[in-house]
Design a protein around this motif. Sequence first.
Motif, PDB file in Angstrom:
ATOM      1  N   UNK A 139       0.840  -1.191   0.000  1.00  0.00           N
ATOM      2  CA  UNK A 139       0.000   0.000   0.000  1.00  0.00           C
ATOM      3  C   UNK A 139       0.879   1.247   0.000  1.00  0.00           C
ATOM      4  N   UNK A 140       1.907   1.222   0.842  1.00  0.00           N
ATOM      5  CA  UNK A 140       2.824   2.362   0.917  1.00  0.00           C
ATOM      6  C   UNK A 140       3.474   2.638  -0.428  1.00  0.00           C
TER       7      UNK A 140
ATOM      8  N   UNK B 259       1.759   6.620  -6.798  1.00  0.00           N
ATOM      9  CA  UNK B 259       0.637   7.515  -7.105  1.00  0.00           C
ATOM     10  C   UNK B 259       1.085   8.985  -7.020  1.00  0.00           C
ATOM     11  N   UNK B 260       1.697   9.317  -5.883  1.00  0.00           N
ATOM     12  CA  UNK B 260       2.131  10.701  -5.674  1.00  0.00           C
ATOM     13  C   UNK B 260       3.249  11.105  -6.625  1.00  0.00           C
TER      14      UNK B 260
ATOM     15  N   UNK C 173      -4.934   6.870 -10.247  1.00  0.00           N
ATOM     16  CA  UNK C 173      -4.220   8.027 -10.788  1.00  0.00           C
ATOM     17  C   UNK C 173      -4.104   7.932 -12.318  1.00  0.00           C
ATOM     18  N   UNK C 174      -4.441   6.778 -12.863  1.00  0.00           N
ATOM     19  CA  UNK C 174      -4.476   6.608 -14.318  1.00  0.00           C
ATOM     20  C   UNK C 174      -5.404   7.638 -14.961  1.00  0.00           C
ATOM     21  N   UNK C 175      -6.412   8.099 -14.194  1.00  0.00           N
ATOM     22  CA  UNK C 175      -7.347   9.054 -14.801  1.00  0.00           C
ATOM     23  C   UNK C 175      -6.677  10.405 -15.031  1.00  0.00           C
ATOM     24  N   UNK C 176      -5.916  10.867 -14.062  1.00  0.00           N
ATOM     25  CA  UNK C 176      -5.174  12.122 -14.254  1.00  0.00           C
ATOM     26  C   UNK C 176      -4.103  11.922 -15.323  1.00  0.00           C
ATOM     27  N   UNK C 177      -3.406  10.799 -15.244  1.00  0.00           N
ATOM     28  CA  UNK C 177      -2.358  10.523 -16.221  1.00  0.00           C
ATOM     29  C   UNK C 177      -2.955  10.363 -17.623  1.00  0.00           C
ATOM     30  N   UNK C 178      -4.079   9.660 -17.686  1.00  0.00           N
ATOM     31  CA  UNK C 178      -4.744   9.432 -18.979  1.00  0.00           C
ATOM     32  C   UNK C 178      -5.202  10.735 -19.622  1.00  0.00           C
ATOM     33  N   UNK C 179      -5.650  11.691 -18.801  1.00  0.00           N
ATOM     34  CA  UNK C 179      -6.044  12.995 -19.339  1.00  0.00           C
ATOM     35  C   UNK C 179      -4.821  13.704 -19.915  1.00  0.00           C
TER      36      UNK C 179
END
Length: 283
Positions: free
Chosen positions: A28-29, A35-36, A93-99
């Motif tokens: 998880x860490x 992600x960050x 975070x794929x959504x921010x990256x995908x955009x």
Amino acid sequence: NADRAMYEAKRAGKNRIYFFNDELSQEVKRHVQVHNEILEGIRKGEFELYLQPIMTLTSNKISKCEALIRWIHPDRGIVSPIDFIPIAEQTGVIRALGDWILEEACYLSDLLTVKGVDVQIAVNRSVAEFFPKDTVERWLHIIDQYEIDHHKLVFEITESLLMDSGGNQLDKINQLRDKGIAFSIDDFGTGYSAINYLRHYPVDFLKIDRSFVTDILDDEQDRTLVEVIIKMGQTLGIQVIAEGVETKEQLAMLEQRGCDFIQGFYLSKPLPLDDFIAFYRSY
Ligand code: C2E
Ligand code: MG
Ligand code: MG
Ligand code: MG
């Protein structure tokens, strides 16, 4: 003795649970960290889209390319998408990256057109990117910031998106297709391949997965599967792209079987923009 055994078992069990929890929290860490780092990487401009050429077999012309993301990491060098896309999909975070990927692809499409490079650009879309209700509006908003012909965009999706009956995925695909965006099924043949869905889902291209192409010369079963996929595409009016073509013998066999497009190291590996333009011009 029985008490003793019970005691030991509990102890062992407890230890295992602790160990498991520890491992889990480590993972998880790590996911939170990646992600960050991805969000930070977007802000710092650490991502780049490489372009891999796709050739039309009837004309021998480069008619498309696939945008493949690379993370130019300050410490780790060029990081392969295999090492961060699955994590990005899990954390969302794929959504921010995908955009960002879509926006960059639009920018590149515009630039390529200005430079006289006439190709469609295929952009990979993960299943998780389709989940938010506002996906279609968000993507169309991004695209409309650029003066590009929508027909120059192809979205590569996987079979699993089409199998997902909930969430109006079909509506979303249709709305995007109505705007002129083409759809390709990536890694075709590796999913559940309930080919029934192809009758209901309007897609433009099938990409035969590399795993079927690799041994096409020696493995009769693989060759037959590739032939069946090409025939199926022809029957349904869906054009077929073969992935992972590495030799001219593979190319010749695919051409002979009526495949429409090829992509693979035989032509070129994925290239940074300038190298792609040079490749296109010298081809
Ligand atoms: P994919 O979409 O199936 O992309 C094809 C992969 O095969 C690419 O790996 C490409 O470099 C590699 N490849 C192409 N031709 C050959 C060949 O002749 N031989 C061999 N051995 N490999 C070849 P890459 O760039 O490492 O990407 C891996 C996967 O990561 C992609 O598979 C895709 O699922 C994902 N991915 C890459 N970029 C993006 C992106 O922008 N967004 C999303 N959501 N996923 C991406
Ligand atoms: Mg792809
Ligand atoms: Mg692919
Ligand atoms: Mg593949």
